[in-house]
Design an enzyme around this catalytic site. Structure first.
Site, PDB file in Angstrom:
ATOM      1  N   ARG A  29       0.838  -1.197   0.000  1.00  0.00           N
ATOM      2  CA  ARG A  29       0.000   0.000   0.000  1.00  0.00           C
ATOM      3  C   ARG A  29       0.877   1.253   0.000  1.00  0.00           C
ATOM      4  O   ARG A  29       0.584   2.233  -0.698  1.00  0.00           O
ATOM      5  CB  ARG A  29      -0.943   0.006   1.203  1.00  0.00           C
ATOM      6  CG  ARG A  29      -2.020  -1.065   1.145  1.00  0.00           C
ATOM      7  CD  ARG A  29      -2.948  -1.001   2.342  1.00  0.00           C
ATOM      8  NE  ARG A  29      -3.786   0.189   2.312  1.00  0.00           N
ATOM      9  CZ  ARG A  29      -4.542   0.604   3.337  1.00  0.00           C
ATOM     10  NH1 ARG A  29      -4.519  -0.067   4.484  1.00  0.00           N
ATOM     11  NH2 ARG A  29      -5.284   1.682   3.231  1.00  0.00           N
ATOM     12  N   CYS A  45      -1.582   5.766   9.438  1.00  0.00           N
ATOM     13  CA  CYS A  45      -1.912   4.493   8.789  1.00  0.00           C
ATOM     14  C   CYS A  45      -2.992   4.771   7.756  1.00  0.00           C
ATOM     15  O   CYS A  45      -2.898   5.721   7.010  1.00  0.00           O
ATOM     16  CB  CYS A  45      -2.346   3.463   9.835  1.00  0.00           C
ATOM     17  SG  CYS A  45      -3.706   4.036  10.878  1.00  0.00           S
TER      18      CYS A  45
END
Length: 279
Positions: free
Chosen positions: A179, A237
């Site tokens: 990611r 995050c």
């Protein structure tokens, strides 16, 4: 206070004259709701607290500046904690299924809102049952607590501060490496990371059983990423939940860190913000 507590120490505390308030924060992104697991069995006396409706403010559609898990305001969070029986002098223990990542959300929130007497059960409910500890299905109705929320106990960054931090500090992106590199993005509409961030997947803070690594190992891991004594450090995050666990892991290693709570979901909601890809 050590931010984590062992199964043995929690069991002993529950048998003491002043047992802690225990909060069940089992949660899985996309469901099923954690209340189902709670009703199947939980640590005796534990009160269930819902991640989406009680530990987060309502989410805008589409997701905006505050991200997918906006921080609750002080009054709303205080009401949830009082309902669970938390008072100013309460010791609090939070747990989730295993790895402590979801439970760290309430650890961070309590610390941010001025309550330092909170720990996360190391290894979570999985460790509790693996040790043969008792499980209950009764849903307690604790006497309301008197917890009052006072913001500012832990540092927060806004988007501008997160963007500026890599110039003289370390901004940790704790999502999975693929990611971070923009090879995939299963949740948010834009792939990539905040320019200047360093990838530090949160799974690297845990052993195979979901327990937090020891402080010395954590310090070595973060030092290799540039987190040295005196360095300014922050974490983000996808929506701020997993990064709360990073702040806990850093605290366990004796390192203070800020949280960019909206995280990638909030950052990427503004198309004018820069996006980096690759390593």
């Amino acid at each position: 206070m050590n931010p984590v507590i062992s199964v043995a120490d929690l069991a002993a505390a529950l048998g003491s004259e002043r047992p802690p308030v225990v909060l069940d924060i089992r949660y899985k992104l996309g469901g099923p709701p954690g209340i189902g697991w709670y009703r199947e069995g939980h640590v005796p006396g534990a009160v269930f607290v819902d991640m989406d409706s009680e530990l987060s403010a309502p989410v805008s559609a589409p997701v905006g500046e505050a991200g997918r898990h906006p921080l609750p305001d002080a009054d709303a969070f205080a009401a949830v904690m009082r309902r669970a029986g938390v008072s100013a002098d309460s010791d609090v223990v939070a747990y989730d299924g295993a790895d402590g990542i979801a439970a760290s959300r309430v650890w961070w929130l309590l610390r941010y809102f001025g309550h330092d007497r909170v720990r996360v059960l190391d290894g979570g409910f999985q460790a509790w049952t693996a040790a043969g500890r008792p499980v209950d299905t009764a849903e307690p109705a604790p006497a309301p607590g008197d917890f009052a929320a006072k913001p500012g106990g832990l540092p927060l960054l806004d988007a501008a501060e997160a963007a500026a931090l890599p110039a003289d500090g370390v901004l940790l992106d704790v999502r999975a490496a693929e990611r971070f590199r923009a090879e995939t993005e299963p949740i948010d509409p834009v792939a990539g990371h905040i320019p200047g961030a360093v990838n530090a997947p949160e799974t690297g803070t845990l052993d195979a059983e979901g327990r937090l690594l020891d402080a010395e190992t954590l310090r070595a891991r973060y030092a290799a990423l540039g987190v040295v004594p005196g360095a300014r450090v922050a974490a983000y995050c996808g929506s701020g939940v997993t990064a709360s666990h990073t702040v806990l892991a850093l605290a366990s290693a004796g390192i203070d860190a800020a949280l960019y709570a909206p995280s990638w979901s909030g950052w990427s909601s503004d198309p004018a913000r820069p996006v980096a890809t690759g390593e």
